[in-house]
Write a protein that holds these residues in place. Structure first.
Motif, PDB file in Angstrom:
ATOM      1  N   ASP A 167       2.395  75.985  15.980  1.00  0.00           N
ATOM      2  CA  ASP A 167       1.102  75.956  16.098  1.00  0.00           C
ATOM      3  C   ASP A 167       0.282  76.707  15.060  1.00  0.00           C
ATOM      4  O   ASP A 167      -0.652  76.392  14.693  1.00  0.00           O
ATOM      5  CB  ASP A 167       0.696  76.181  17.427  1.00  0.00           C
ATOM      6  N   ILE A 170       0.528  75.137  11.788  1.00  0.00           N
ATOM      7  CA  ILE A 170      -0.525  74.124  11.790  1.00  0.00           C
ATOM      8  C   ILE A 170      -1.809  74.479  11.513  1.00  0.00           C
ATOM      9  O   ILE A 170      -2.687  73.925  10.640  1.00  0.00           O
ATOM     10  CB  ILE A 170      -0.440  73.062  13.084  1.00  0.00           C
ATOM     11  N   GLU A 198      10.707  66.702  16.425  1.00  0.00           N
ATOM     12  CA  GLU A 198       9.470  66.617  17.135  1.00  0.00           C
ATOM     13  C   GLU A 198       8.635  67.704  16.467  1.00  0.00           C
ATOM     14  O   GLU A 198       7.097  67.383  16.517  1.00  0.00           O
ATOM     15  CB  GLU A 198       9.899  67.506  18.762  1.00  0.00           C
ATOM     16  N   GLU A 199       9.114  68.870  15.910  1.00  0.00           N
ATOM     17  CA  GLU A 199       8.180  69.669  15.017  1.00  0.00           C
ATOM     18  C   GLU A 199       7.517  69.054  13.907  1.00  0.00           C
ATOM     19  O   GLU A 199       6.596  69.112  13.624  1.00  0.00           O
ATOM     20  CB  GLU A 199       9.023  71.051  14.936  1.00  0.00           C
ATOM     21  N   GLU A 201       7.138  65.877  13.317  1.00  0.00           N
ATOM     22  CA  GLU A 201       6.314  64.756  13.702  1.00  0.00           C
ATOM     23  C   GLU A 201       4.905  65.387  14.379  1.00  0.00           C
ATOM     24  O   GLU A 201       3.943  64.701  13.872  1.00  0.00           O
ATOM     25  CB  GLU A 201       6.952  64.077  15.050  1.00  0.00           C
ATOM     26  N   LYS A 202       5.055  66.604  14.932  1.00  0.00           N
ATOM     27  CA  LYS A 202       3.771  67.160  15.513  1.00  0.00           C
ATOM     28  C   LYS A 202       2.739  67.689  14.411  1.00  0.00           C
ATOM     29  O   LYS A 202       1.720  67.462  14.262  1.00  0.00           O
ATOM     30  CB  LYS A 202       4.172  68.475  16.361  1.00  0.00           C
ATOM     31  N   ARG A 205       1.538  64.812  12.184  1.00  0.00           N
ATOM     32  CA  ARG A 205       0.231  64.204  13.015  1.00  0.00           C
ATOM     33  C   ARG A 205      -0.958  65.088  12.762  1.00  0.00           C
ATOM     34  O   ARG A 205      -2.000  64.728  12.485  1.00  0.00           O
ATOM     35  CB  ARG A 205       0.681  63.752  14.400  1.00  0.00           C
ATOM     36  N   ALA A 206      -0.528  66.529  13.002  1.00  0.00           N
ATOM     37  CA  ALA A 206      -2.042  67.258  12.976  1.00  0.00           C
ATOM     38  C   ALA A 206      -2.630  67.437  11.528  1.00  0.00           C
ATOM     39  O   ALA A 206      -3.950  67.436  11.561  1.00  0.00           O
ATOM     40  CB  ALA A 206      -1.449  68.550  13.485  1.00  0.00           C
TER      41      ALA A 206
END
Length: 266
Positions: A167, A170, A198-199, A201-202, A205-206
């Protein structure tokens, strides 16, 4: 090269960053690797790897000086120009107070982009988001002054390496993009052994896909180049992986020769 021609090359380099259809960079570190990779029809751009450049000079990555880096870049830049390929330079943390002059020299050599890390060697940790944004602004200002306003800053955050979470990486990436960086490179560091799907991808996307993922020896969290691309990233690089592999191969072949065997003979 005129500043207009260089900026046109920078625009072309930007256009190669397509989320979902990423630019793949097989990083180089000297004339031999640059020439070999530039000659491949699949090569769309050249990118240096500071770790490999440092190793070629018998230095640790953190001990690479601006002078040593520029010396290698100068040779590689000539090969990039010969093949009319964009060149982006691994500029580490910007070499402290030498950031602006260093970027000026890199641009004069013909580069159209750099990687800029937010982990400072002299500060011994992460720059604050505000500090790093100021550093990115300085790079962009120098590029504009040199007539290359479309210069590509690939803003690398070492938040994960510093023990922070995805987080924060990002958050930093979003701030860097808002400041004027064109792409974000989130590095997992040697202890994390890559990203989880998953990391990636997250983060992708962000950040709207404006993400660079490093591929380590054929996999990142078990993902292939194709699979990483499907996560929507715009750029994939390999860092010093080719150098490490080539060292292994050279050592093995030399060992066979010294044992009296032919090249490639088991």
């Amino acid at each position: 090269m005129s500043s207009q021609a260089q900026n046109d090359l920078a625009k072309h380099f930007r256009s190669l960053h397509v989320p979902g259809n990423p630019l793949v960079l097989t990083n180089v570190w000297d004339a031999i690797t640059a020439s070999s990779i530039a000659a491949l029809p699949q090569t769309k751009a050249l990118a240096t790897a500071s770790f490999a450049i440092a190793a070629a000079a018998d230095l640790a990555d953190d001990d690479l000086t601006l002078e040593e880096n520029l010396r290698a870049v100068g040779v590689i830049a000539k090969i990039a120009a010969k093949h009319n390929l964009p060149l982006t330079v691994d500029f580490q943390d910007g070499f402290g107070d030498e950031l602006e002059e260093g970027v000026r020299q890199v641009i004069k050599l013909g580069a159209v982009g750099i990687n800029l890390e937010d982990y400072g060697r002299k500060v011994g940790g992460l720059y604050s988001i505000g500090q790093q944004c100021d550093r990115i602004k300085k790079v962009i200002a120098v590029a504009e002054e040199q007539g290359v306003p479309d210069f590509v800053v690939n803003a690398r955050t070492d938040a994960l390496f510093a023990g922070r979470d995805v987080d924060e990486a990002i958050e930093r990436g979003k701030a860097y993009l808002a400041t004027g960086a064109y792409n974000v490179f989130i590095w997992g560091g040697p202890t994390r052994h890559g990203w989880k799907k998953e990391e990636v991808e997250k983060a992708s996307r962000a950040l709207g896909g404006r993400l660079n993922v490093i591929l380590v020896r054929g996999k990142t969290g078990g993902l292939s180049v194709k699979e990483i691309g499907e996560l929507g990233v715009a750029r994939i690089s390999i860092g010093p992986a080719l150098m490490r592999w080539s060292i292994e191969q050279i050592g093995q072949e030399a060992g066979r020769i010294l044992e009296g065997k032919g090249v490639g003979e088991v």
